[in-house]
Design a protein around this motif. Structure first.
Motif, PDB file in Angstrom:
ATOM      1  N   ALA A   1       0.833  -1.201   0.000  1.00 38.76           N
ATOM      2  CA  ALA A   1       0.000   0.000   0.000  1.00 38.76           C
ATOM      3  C   ALA A   1       0.869   1.253   0.000  1.00 38.76           C
ATOM      4  CB  ALA A   1      -0.920  -0.007   1.218  1.00 38.76           C
ATOM      5  N   ARG A   2       1.975   1.214   0.736  1.00 42.78           N
ATOM      6  CA  ARG A   2       2.882   2.362   0.796  1.00 42.78           C
ATOM      7  C   ARG A   2       3.489   2.661  -0.572  1.00 42.78           C
ATOM      8  NH1 ARG A   2       5.254   0.944   5.103  1.00 42.78           N
ATOM      9  NH2 ARG A   2       7.106  -0.088   4.265  1.00 42.78           N
ATOM     10  N   GLU A   3       3.805   1.597  -1.319  1.00 45.88           N
ATOM     11  CA  GLU A   3       4.361   1.779  -2.659  1.00 45.88           C
ATOM     12  C   GLU A   3       3.339   2.429  -3.585  1.00 45.88           C
ATOM     13  OE1 GLU A   3       5.606  -2.040  -3.928  1.00 45.88           O
ATOM     14  OE2 GLU A   3       7.352  -2.128  -2.601  1.00 45.88           O
ATOM     15  N   ILE A   4       2.059   2.022  -3.434  1.00 42.31           N
ATOM     16  CA  ILE A   4       1.002   2.570  -4.285  1.00 42.31           C
ATOM     17  C   ILE A   4       0.700   4.024  -3.899  1.00 42.31           C
ATOM     18  CG2 ILE A   4      -1.436   2.375  -4.909  1.00 42.31           C
ATOM     19  CD1 ILE A   4      -1.150  -0.661  -4.486  1.00 42.31           C
ATOM     20  N   LEU A   5       0.610   4.279  -2.603  1.00 48.66           N
ATOM     21  CA  LEU A   5       0.210   5.600  -2.118  1.00 48.66           C
ATOM     22  C   LEU A   5       1.324   6.637  -2.240  1.00 48.66           C
ATOM     23  CD1 LEU A   5      -1.691   4.449   1.097  1.00 48.66           C
ATOM     24  CD2 LEU A   5      -2.723   5.340  -0.990  1.00 48.66           C
ATOM     25  N   ASP A   6       2.533   6.240  -1.878  1.00 51.54           N
ATOM     26  CA  ASP A   6       3.646   7.200  -1.840  1.00 51.54           C
ATOM     27  C   ASP A   6       4.538   7.147  -3.073  1.00 51.54           C
ATOM     28  OD1 ASP A   6       2.733   7.937   0.635  1.00 51.54           O
ATOM     29  OD2 ASP A   6       4.192   6.756   1.752  1.00 51.54           O
ATOM     30  N   GLY A   7       4.505   6.026  -3.780  1.00 53.94           N
ATOM     31  CA  GLY A   7       5.410   5.864  -4.902  1.00 53.94           C
ATOM     32  C   GLY A   7       6.762   5.339  -4.438  1.00 53.94           C
ATOM     33  N   GLN A   8       7.636   5.038  -5.387  1.00 51.91           N
ATOM     34  CA  GLN A   8       8.956   4.514  -5.085  1.00 51.91           C
ATOM     35  C   GLN A   8      10.036   5.400  -5.691  1.00 51.91           C
ATOM     36  OE1 GLN A   8       8.255   0.417  -6.694  1.00 51.91           O
ATOM     37  NE2 GLN A   8       9.116  -0.222  -4.727  1.00 51.91           N
ATOM     38  N   PRO A   9      11.230   5.401  -5.081  1.00 53.57           N
ATOM     39  CA  PRO A   9      12.343   6.121  -5.695  1.00 53.57           C
ATOM     40  C   PRO A   9      12.678   5.511  -7.058  1.00 53.57           C
ATOM     41  CG  PRO A   9      12.833   5.525  -3.417  1.00 53.57           C
ATOM     42  CD  PRO A   9      11.595   4.794  -3.796  1.00 53.57           C
ATOM     43  N   THR A  10      13.108   6.357  -7.988  1.00 51.71           N
ATOM     44  CA  THR A  10      13.433   5.899  -9.337  1.00 51.71           C
ATOM     45  C   THR A  10      14.859   6.281  -9.685  1.00 51.71           C
ATOM     46  OG1 THR A  10      11.125   6.219 -10.031  1.00 51.71           O
ATOM     47  CG2 THR A  10      12.772   6.015 -11.767  1.00 51.71           C
ATOM     48  N   ILE A  11      15.663   5.304 -10.108  1.00 50.94           N
ATOM     49  CA  ILE A  11      17.036   5.573 -10.517  1.00 50.94           C
ATOM     50  C   ILE A  11      17.032   6.187 -11.921  1.00 50.94           C
ATOM     51  CG2 ILE A  11      19.294   4.562 -11.014  1.00 50.94           C
ATOM     52  CD1 ILE A  11      18.637   2.349  -9.025  1.00 50.94           C
ATOM     53  N   LEU A  12      17.592   7.387 -12.040  1.00 51.47           N
ATOM     54  CA  LEU A  12      17.642   8.079 -13.327  1.00 51.47           C
ATOM     55  C   LEU A  12      19.028   8.009 -13.972  1.00 51.47           C
ATOM     56  CD1 LEU A  12      15.556  11.299 -12.542  1.00 51.47           C
ATOM     57  CD2 LEU A  12      14.763   9.105 -13.440  1.00 51.47           C
ATOM     58  N   ILE A  13      20.067   7.924 -13.141  1.00 51.67           N
ATOM     59  CA  ILE A  13      21.435   7.799 -13.651  1.00 51.67           C
ATOM     60  C   ILE A  13      22.132   6.679 -12.887  1.00 51.67           C
ATOM     61  CG2 ILE A  13      23.680   8.923 -13.949  1.00 51.67           C
ATOM     62  CD1 ILE A  13      22.268  11.594 -14.023  1.00 51.67           C
ATOM     63  N   LYS A  14      22.796   5.791 -13.624  1.00 53.85           N
ATOM     64  CA  LYS A  14      23.534   4.697 -13.003  1.00 53.85           C
ATOM     65  C   LYS A  14      24.919   4.615 -13.633  1.00 53.85           C
ATOM     66  CE  LYS A  14      23.274  -0.273 -12.004  1.00 53.85           C
ATOM     67  NZ  LYS A  14      22.466  -1.504 -12.172  1.00 53.85           N
ATOM     68  N   GLN A  15      25.931   4.780 -12.782  1.00 57.59           N
ATOM     69  CA  GLN A  15      27.331   4.718 -13.221  1.00 57.59           C
ATOM     70  C   GLN A  15      27.604   5.651 -14.408  1.00 57.59           C
ATOM     71  OE1 GLN A  15      27.862   0.516 -13.854  1.00 57.59           O
ATOM     72  NE2 GLN A  15      28.126   0.089 -11.665  1.00 57.59           N
ATOM     73  N   GLY A  16      27.073   6.860 -14.294  1.00 58.28           N
ATOM     74  CA  GLY A  16      27.325   7.873 -15.313  1.00 58.28           C
ATOM     75  C   GLY A  16      26.464   7.772 -16.546  1.00 58.28           C
TER      76      GLY A  16
ATOM     77  N   GLY B   1       9.907  14.304  -5.308  1.00 58.10           N
ATOM     78  CA  GLY B   1      10.369  15.055  -6.462  1.00 58.10           C
ATOM     79  C   GLY B   1      11.790  15.564  -6.353  1.00 58.10           C
ATOM     80  N   GLN B   2      12.428  15.358  -5.205  1.00 56.02           N
ATOM     81  CA  GLN B   2      13.822  15.775  -5.026  1.00 56.02           C
ATOM     82  C   GLN B   2      14.766  14.729  -5.619  1.00 56.02           C
ATOM     83  OE1 GLN B   2      14.774  18.795  -3.600  1.00 56.02           O
ATOM     84  NE2 GLN B   2      12.575  19.223  -3.656  1.00 56.02           N
ATOM     85  N   LEU B   3      15.935  15.184  -6.047  1.00 51.34           N
ATOM     86  CA  LEU B   3      16.926  14.290  -6.632  1.00 51.34           C
ATOM     87  C   LEU B   3      18.064  14.054  -5.639  1.00 51.34           C
ATOM     88  CD1 LEU B   3      17.441  12.866  -9.428  1.00 51.34           C
ATOM     89  CD2 LEU B   3      19.083  14.705  -9.878  1.00 51.34           C
ATOM     90  N   SER B   4      18.327  12.783  -5.327  1.00 54.75           N
ATOM     91  CA  SER B   4      19.458  12.402  -4.482  1.00 54.75           C
ATOM     92  C   SER B   4      20.598  11.964  -5.389  1.00 54.75           C
ATOM     93  CB  SER B   4      19.074  11.266  -3.529  1.00 54.75           C
ATOM     94  OG  SER B   4      18.034  11.667  -2.661  1.00 54.75           O
ATOM     95  N   VAL B   5      21.783  12.511  -5.147  1.00 56.46           N
ATOM     96  CA  VAL B   5      22.922  12.268  -6.035  1.00 56.46           C
ATOM     97  C   VAL B   5      24.107  11.704  -5.257  1.00 56.46           C
ATOM     98  CG1 VAL B   5      24.561  13.316  -7.636  1.00 56.46           C
ATOM     99  CG2 VAL B   5      22.195  14.134  -7.570  1.00 56.46           C
ATOM    100  N   LEU B   6      24.671  10.607  -5.771  1.00 53.79           N
ATOM    101  CA  LEU B   6      25.904  10.036  -5.241  1.00 53.79           C
ATOM    102  C   LEU B   6      26.968  10.148  -6.322  1.00 53.79           C
ATOM    103  CD1 LEU B   6      27.433   8.411  -3.028  1.00 53.79           C
ATOM    104  CD2 LEU B   6      26.695   6.331  -4.223  1.00 53.79           C
ATOM    105  N   LEU B   7      28.004  10.940  -6.039  1.00 56.46           N
ATOM    106  CA  LEU B   7      29.075  11.104  -7.011  1.00 56.46           C
ATOM    107  C   LEU B   7      29.934   9.848  -7.092  1.00 56.46           C
ATOM    108  CD1 LEU B   7      30.273  14.728  -6.164  1.00 56.46           C
ATOM    109  CD2 LEU B   7      28.807  14.014  -8.058  1.00 56.46           C
TER     110      LEU B   7
ATOM    111  N   ALA C   1      21.904   8.669  -9.452  1.00 50.09           N
ATOM    112  CA  ALA C   1      20.987   9.785  -9.236  1.00 50.09           C
ATOM    113  C   ALA C   1      19.589   9.189  -9.096  1.00 50.09           C
ATOM    114  CB  ALA C   1      21.042  10.781 -10.390  1.00 50.09           C
ATOM    115  N   ILE C   2      18.958   9.455  -7.973  1.00 53.10           N
ATOM    116  CA  ILE C   2      17.674   8.827  -7.650  1.00 53.10           C
ATOM    117  C   ILE C   2      16.616   9.889  -7.425  1.00 53.10           C
ATOM    118  CG2 ILE C   2      16.460   7.303  -6.049  1.00 53.10           C
ATOM    119  CD1 ILE C   2      19.193   6.058  -5.373  1.00 53.10           C
ATOM    120  N   LEU C   3      15.512   9.786  -8.162  1.00 51.79           N
ATOM    121  CA  LEU C   3      14.386  10.696  -7.986  1.00 51.79           C
ATOM    122  C   LEU C   3      13.519  10.177  -6.847  1.00 51.79           C
ATOM    123  CD1 LEU C   3      13.020  13.256  -9.190  1.00 51.79           C
ATOM    124  CD2 LEU C   3      11.562  11.696 -10.493  1.00 51.79           C
TER     125      LEU C   3
END
Length: 230
Positions: A85-100, A141-147, A135-137
């Motif tokens: 239910a939490r996944e449906i209601l809140d959504g999940q983080p989405t990986i937008l960039i992986k290893q550059g 709506g905020q973007l978390s970034v690991l260099l 880089a994870i959305l």
């Protein structure tokens, strides 16, 4: 609607909003999810309608706010009890960039274009996807970034520097020329000690002090009302 009616509606709406937002908790204030953000907007617009719309009685308006609050709390409780239910209601983080590498399908799924991604990266002081390990959305709506590892700042552990354990955080002892008694007791410091520290810094009266804070190393940070500016 008379001037008195408007004042009454405004005061009642203010009190109701204050109580209900406290019931909703800090996740609502922090807009942790898009749903929290929409709930906040709804609260604001509903309160405005209560104040100015004569066709809505004060009782009807407050009842609407209370019902919305209860439904929001119910959704939060359901999310606590069920991962699905939490996944449906809140959504999940989405990986937008992986290893550059930009994941175009993930980007399209979130209805973002490359300009949107570039803007989100720049907000994190990152100017090239090549430097990003992940880089994870987030759901809000905020973007978390690991260099990438070679671009990350060195830590004390990396440099094998001596690390001291922090058992407390800096606490304010004086605010607006008045002693914060609860923090004095918490830090186990006396008024005599505080006065001595003030005198060492050329301060002879509490009324001179705008703000004073006990630092981690035991020193006192002092900001006076009238600071000398070079």
């Amino acid at each position: 609607m008379t001037y008195g009616d408007i004042l009454l509606r405004t005061a009642a709406s203010f009190v109701a909003l204050l109580i209900l937002t406290r019931l909703l908790g800090k996740n609502q204030v922090g807009h942790l999810t898009f749903f929290n953000y929409v709930t906040g907007i709804t609260f604001g617009s509903t309160t405005a309608e209560i104040i100015v719309n004569q066709q809505i009685t004060l009782l009807q308006g407050i009842s609407s706010l209370v019902l919305w609050t209860l439904m929001t709390i119910l959704v939060a409780l359901i999310g606590l009890q069920s991962v699905k239910a939490r996944e449906i209601l809140d959504g999940q983080p989405t990986i937008l960039i992986k290893q550059g590498k930009i994941l175009e399908k993930a980007l399209a799924k979130q209805r973002l274009n490359i300009d949107d991604l570039s803007m989100l990266l720049r907000n994190k002081d990152v100017f090239s996807p090549e430097t990003v390990e992940f880089a994870i959305l987030e759901p809000d709506g905020q973007l978390s970034v690991l260099l990438k590892e070679e671009l990350q700042a060195a830590t004390k552990k990396d440099m094998k520097a001596t690390v001291s354990t922090v058992h407390r955080i800096p606490l304010e002892l004086i605010v607006d020329g008045k002693i914060v008694e609860k923090n004095m007791k918490k830090m186990d410091v006396s008024v005599n000690w505080l006065n001595q520290q003030l005198k060492k810094n050329g301060v002879h009266s509490l009324e001179e002090v705008f703000y004073a804070e006990l630092q981690l190393d035991g020193t006192l940070y002092i900001d006076k009302y009238k600071d000398s500016v070079l």
